[in-house]
Design a protein around this motif. Structure first.
Motif, PDB file in Angstrom:
ATOM      1  N   THR A   1      26.055  22.228  13.660  1.00  0.00           N
ATOM      2  CA  THR A   1      26.533  20.745  13.889  1.00  0.00           C
ATOM      3  C   THR A   1      25.742  19.999  12.629  1.00  0.00           C
TER       4      THR A   1
ATOM      5  N   SER B   1      32.760  17.933  18.778  1.00  0.00           N
ATOM      6  CA  SER B   1      33.749  18.604  17.939  1.00  0.00           C
ATOM      7  C   SER B   1      33.324  19.953  17.826  1.00  0.00           C
ATOM      8  N   PHE B   2      32.200  20.464  17.520  1.00  0.00           N
ATOM      9  CA  PHE B   2      31.968  21.732  17.347  1.00  0.00           C
ATOM     10  C   PHE B   2      32.423  22.557  18.716  1.00  0.00           C
TER      11      PHE B   2
ATOM     12  N   TYR C   1      35.874  24.381  19.863  1.00  0.00           N
ATOM     13  CA  TYR C   1      36.362  25.808  19.456  1.00  0.00           C
ATOM     14  C   TYR C   1      36.332  26.683  20.862  1.00  0.00           C
TER      15      TYR C   1
ATOM     16  N   SER D   1      34.731  24.955   7.045  1.00  0.00           N
ATOM     17  CA  SER D   1      34.921  23.722   8.024  1.00  0.00           C
ATOM     18  C   SER D   1      35.164  24.031   9.361  1.00  0.00           C
ATOM     19  N   LEU D   2      35.218  22.899  10.221  1.00  0.00           N
ATOM     20  CA  LEU D   2      35.294  23.383  11.529  1.00  0.00           C
ATOM     21  C   LEU D   2      36.644  23.857  11.790  1.00  0.00           C
TER      22      LEU D   2
ATOM     23  N   PHE E   1      36.450  27.610  12.429  1.00  0.00           N
ATOM     24  CA  PHE E   1      35.964  27.974  13.898  1.00  0.00           C
ATOM     25  C   PHE E   1      37.147  27.652  14.681  1.00  0.00           C
ATOM     26  N   TYR E   2      37.908  26.845  14.737  1.00  0.00           N
ATOM     27  CA  TYR E   2      38.965  26.636  15.696  1.00  0.00           C
ATOM     28  C   TYR E   2      40.002  27.753  15.421  1.00  0.00           C
TER      29      TYR E   2
END
Length: 397
Positions: free
Chosen positions: A23, A32-33, A36, A83-84, A87-88
């Motif tokens: 983060t 938000s993190f 995932y 970017s996040l 992760f998703y």
């Protein structure tokens, strides 16, 4: 045991040590993190629905090996993330590995190998791997992250899932007959089933029509609702309570180490005093753990001991009790499919608990409101399980 040590720990138990470094690196909030993990567990529900019946009837080894390699690819994506959103995307791969390398295939295999006299203890010793794995892997990962960065930590996890694939390929055996053994610890009813060739119990269609199924599913959802919040947020929570990064990681690993004792204990209690006693006892103790977490803001040094002990003992029932409840309430006639349904419920509870706890922290600056909510949910779990065993008396099989 080894698969739970690596695969379950690698997907779920190690999450908290990555929260702060990732983060901070991306400048995002915790909620938000941890989204995932919601994606990971939602994918695992769909995977379980598809593969549950196939595992019960087909080649478990092939499914586990391929799924472990898919999960390894997911962690490579994490290590390369810019970017996040990566992760998703990688979480989709991890969802496949988590569903097909942990509780679902192992519940089916253990039920094939062990009868009612020893099944709970056998499952306890198998599932204790997630606690022992966390005790060992979590501090090692924290050391790797501190010295080489979080991207290297994710590459280590990718390698570990490669180890899972190799172990499954070499050692995994679905039934004792494939190795010239017979099933251990059968009860009289199970022995009679062997002689008649007909298992007793409900098929999945019948089970879905009973209130017992939905109540037990709800109890599994509520239990993992709270447990994933601890697994995903324990290290940052302990840091917020005033512990150093090193001590927070150490306490989080003690949490997982204690659960090793709890799983064996809960499995033994289910065999000795019945699944009803073991499942309710574990839910009560697990609820007390959330009370201790809520009180840690008053005196962290004192209440952290109660939280760790109650998590270890009560948390032992998170993975051990659901498959035993399936057997106790619905019999063995369609065990694999009903256990798959229960595994879906367990994973569904995890989809929002850990993320919701992080969101509550982002909004309020504290986890206390969530700990109180989770304690209340465990009180409901106790009530639901008591009702289910009362309803079970209506059915004869």
């Amino acid at each position: 045991f080894l698969m739970m040590s690596i695969a379950y720990t690698g997907c779920i138990s190690i999450t908290s040590v990555f929260v702060i470094p990732v983060t901070e690196a991306f400048g995002v909030d915790r909620g938000s993190f941890l989204l995932y993990q919601t994606i990971l567990l939602l994918v695992s529900i769909g995977v379980t629905a598809y593969y549950g019946k196939r595992m019960a009837k087909g080649n478990v080894k092939r499914i586990v090996v391929i799924s472990a390699l898919v999960a390894a690819a997911g962690y490579v994506i994490f290590a390369m993330a810019k970017s996040l959103y990566m992760f998703y995307f990688g979480a989709i791969f991890l969802g496949v590995g988590f569903s097909n390398c942990t509780v679902l295939p192992l519940s089916i295999i253990l039920n094939n190998w062990f009868g009612g006299k020893v099944r709970g203890t056998a499952m306890g010793f198998c599932f204790v791997g997630s606690g022992v794995g966390g005790l060992v892997i979590l501090p090692l990962l924290n050391s790797v992250i501190s010295s080489s960065g979080w991207r290297t930590g994710y590459l280590v996890l990718a390698v570990l899932f490669g180890v899972v694939a190799a172990m499954a390929l070499i050692f995994l055996v679905k039934t004792p007959e494939q190795r010239g053994f017979v099933r251990m610890g059968e009860t009289l009813a199970e022995t009679q089933k062997e002689s008649t060739g007909e298992a007793k119990g409900m098929v999945v269609r019948e089970a879905l029509k009973t209130p017992m199924f939905w109540m037990i599913a709800a109890s599994a959802i509520l239990t993992t609702f709270g447990s994933t919040a601890i697994l995903f947020n324990s290290a940052p929570f302990f840091i917020d309570c005033g512990f150093s990064v090193e001590k927070a990681a150490l306490i989080a690993s003690f949490n997982l180490g204690m659960i090793a004792i709890g799983k064996i204990l809960i499995g033994f209690l289910c065999d000795k005093f019945g699944t009803k006693f073991g499942s309710i006892f574990s839910a009560v103790i697990f609820g007390l753990q959330f009370v201790c977490l809520a009180l840690m803001t008053i005196n962290p040094v004192v209440f952290v001991f109660g939280a760790v002990i109650c998590y270890g003992i009560g948390g032992g029932g998170i993975t051990v009790c659901p498959p035993l409840l399936v057997n106790a309430l619905f019999g063995e006639k369609d065990y694999g499919n009903i256990a798959a349904g229960m595994n879906m419920a367990t994973n569904f509870g995890g989809t929002f608990g850990g993320t919701l706890a992080a969101v509550i922290f982002d909004v309020t600056g504290s986890y206390v409101a969530f700990w109180c909510m989770a304690a209340g949910s465990m009180a409901i779990v106790v009530i639901l399980r008591l009702i289910c065993f009362r309803l079970r008396k209506k059915y004869t099989y």
